[in-house]
Design a protein around this motif. Structure first.
Motif, PDB file in Angstrom:
ATOM      1  N   VAL A 283       3.273  -3.346  -2.795  1.00 20.55           N
ATOM      2  CA  VAL A 283       2.425  -2.368  -2.136  1.00 20.55           C
ATOM      3  C   VAL A 283       1.133  -2.165  -2.919  1.00 20.55           C
ATOM      4  O   VAL A 283       0.033  -2.038  -2.357  1.00 20.55           O
ATOM      5  N   ASP A 284       1.214  -2.187  -4.269  1.00 19.36           N
ATOM      6  CA  ASP A 284       0.012  -2.029  -5.097  1.00 19.36           C
ATOM      7  C   ASP A 284      -0.951  -3.191  -4.909  1.00 19.36           C
ATOM      8  O   ASP A 284      -2.177  -3.002  -4.833  1.00 19.36           O
ATOM      9  N   ASP A 285      -0.403  -4.437  -4.814  1.00 18.42           N
ATOM     10  CA  ASP A 285      -1.262  -5.593  -4.574  1.00 18.42           C
ATOM     11  C   ASP A 285      -1.980  -5.478  -3.237  1.00 18.42           C
ATOM     12  O   ASP A 285      -3.165  -5.790  -3.103  1.00 18.42           O
ATOM     13  N   GLN A 289      -6.083  -5.293  -2.651  1.00 20.39           N
ATOM     14  CA  GLN A 289      -6.763  -6.274  -1.803  1.00 20.39           C
ATOM     15  C   GLN A 289      -7.629  -5.580  -0.760  1.00 20.39           C
ATOM     16  O   GLN A 289      -8.772  -5.972  -0.516  1.00 20.39           O
ATOM     17  N   HIS A 290      -7.126  -4.552  -0.113  1.00 22.21           N
ATOM     18  CA  HIS A 290      -7.901  -3.846   0.903  1.00 22.21           C
ATOM     19  C   HIS A 290      -9.017  -3.009   0.287  1.00 22.21           C
ATOM     20  O   HIS A 290     -10.063  -2.797   0.905  1.00 22.21           O
ATOM     21  N   ARG A 291      -8.810  -2.554  -0.933  1.00 21.56           N
ATOM     22  CA  ARG A 291      -9.879  -1.789  -1.578  1.00 21.56           C
ATOM     23  C   ARG A 291     -11.072  -2.679  -1.889  1.00 21.56           C
ATOM     24  O   ARG A 291     -12.229  -2.283  -1.718  1.00 21.56           O
ATOM     25  N   GLN A 299     -13.121   4.692   1.617  1.00 22.46           N
ATOM     26  CA  GLN A 299     -14.413   4.015   1.569  1.00 22.46           C
ATOM     27  C   GLN A 299     -15.252   4.266   2.817  1.00 22.46           C
ATOM     28  O   GLN A 299     -16.326   3.700   2.958  1.00 22.46           O
ATOM     29  N   GLY A 300     -14.815   5.115   3.702  1.00 20.11           N
ATOM     30  CA  GLY A 300     -15.574   5.447   4.906  1.00 20.11           C
ATOM     31  C   GLY A 300     -16.398   6.710   4.760  1.00 20.11           C
ATOM     32  O   GLY A 300     -16.948   7.194   5.745  1.00 20.11           O
TER      33      GLY A 300
END
Length: 357
Positions: A283-285, A289-291, A299-300
């Motif tokens: 889940v951390d990976d 990746q999405h960050r 980030q919105g």
């Protein structure tokens, strides 16, 4: 007749006991027949068995004393002995009060035998005009055949239910028996008052027992008709139980495991082993990746800033319009006048070639 006279002497030696047994058994039947308690209750069944025992003992004594004979007429029977004609009818009626599913067929057969004994005795003395019911599902003895005027081989088949003539005749016979029963009960209610008061003479007492016997003839005919129908049902139930007992028990099969029918190998992999793919990242990976792609919810925030800037620009534009209107800008006034004049000379939709206006 000499033998009968001797038996009368014997009956005179024990009149109180025999009469007491009949009166007590008769009283028990009337109490059980008119009670509001459940028939299957233990107290009612104890009284029923007690009454049956009394009436059976009285019947044995009557048979031992040989109070009734086929060679005598009804007028030759003493008035004090007429009441003992009712013993088989009372015994059959009390037997029908017994409950219990295990021995129900035996109970109704016994009761039917008592009713038939009473009807045969009344037939011998010509107490009432009726036909003896035929024996059903039982072997008829030669004596029974001679009494009923038929034989086992000569018994005609029972009328088919679809025979409307026989059904109408049965219905008319039931109506006639019901009418006779009501008339006899009305006459009995008048005679009973005199008998209960103890002021009845020999003729009134004799009439009382004759009316009782004729009333019980109608009751026994109705009871035998109901018993025949019940016996047929009980015999069918016993046959079904015996047939079910003879059938071998089927072996218990082990429960089958569930399975899924598939069309090809791809569906076999999907439905056979669940999801074919195993997890390749934590889940951390996934979060990291999405960050990096900028696709995370946090980030919105800049987008909210852009929205705020747009609202500020609109507010400034509205303020400028208000200022121009207040300053009476000549250019704006001229443009507004031209637009009003053009609308006066051109109808709505003019120049819209797309809609062929």
């Amino acid at each position: 007749m000499a033998e009968h006279d001797n038996t009368n002497d014997v009956s005179a030696a024990q009149p109180s006991k025999l009469s007491d047994l009949l009166e007590r058994g008769w009283k028990i039947f009337e109490e059980v027949d008119s009670t509001n308690e459940p028939l299957a209750s233990s107290s009612i069944q104890v009284r029923v068995k007690r009454g049956i025992g009394m009436l059976e003992e009285a019947s044995s004594m009557v048979a031992l004393l040989d109070l009734f004979s086929r060679n005598e007429e009804l007028e030759e029977i003493a008035t004090a002995d007429l009441k003992y004609l009712l013993l088989p009818a009372l015994l059959g009626a009390l037997t029908m009060k017994q409950t219990g599913r295990d021995k129900r067929l035996e109970v109704v057969r016994t009761a039917r035998g008592h009713f038939m004994d009473f009807l045969k005795r009344c037939k011998e003395y010509n107490m009432s005009r009726f036909e003896l019911p035929r024996l059903t599902n039982e072997k008829e003895t030669p004596d029974d055949a001679s009494e009923t005027g038929s034989s086992t081989a000569a018994v005609p088949p029972k009328p088919c239910p679809s025979d409307l003539v026989s059904m109408a005749a049965q219905r008319q016979a039931k109506i006639e028996r019901y009418r006779q029963r009501k008339e006899l009960e009305a006459r009995l209610s008048d005679v009973r008052k005199a008998v209960d008061s103890g002021q009845a003479d020999d003729e009134v007492s004799r009439d009382f027992y004759n009316l009782n016997a004729r009333r019980w003839v109608t009751v026994c005919l109705e009871e035998i008709e109901s018993i025949d129908q019940e016996m047929e049902i009980l015999q069918q139930m016993d046959g079904l139980k015996q047939g079910a007992a003879k059938q071998p028990a089927q072996p218990v099969r082990p429960p089958m495991k569930p399975f899924i029918l598939t069309k090809d190998a791809v569906q076999a992999r999907v439905f056979g082993a669940g999801y074919p793919s195993l997890p390749t990242m934590t889940v951390d990976d996934w979060y990291e990746q999405h960050r990096l792609r900028g696709a995370m919810p946090d980030q919105g925030i800049p987008r909210r800033v852009d929205v705020e800037e747009d609202t500020d620009a609109k507010e400034r534009e509205e303020q400028d319009k208000e200022k121009n209107a207040e300053n009476d800008d000549e250019e704006s006034l001229l443009r507004a006048r031209n637009w009003d004049e053009w609308r006066d000379t051109h109808r709505r939709g003019y120049g819209n070639r797309h809609n062929m206006g």
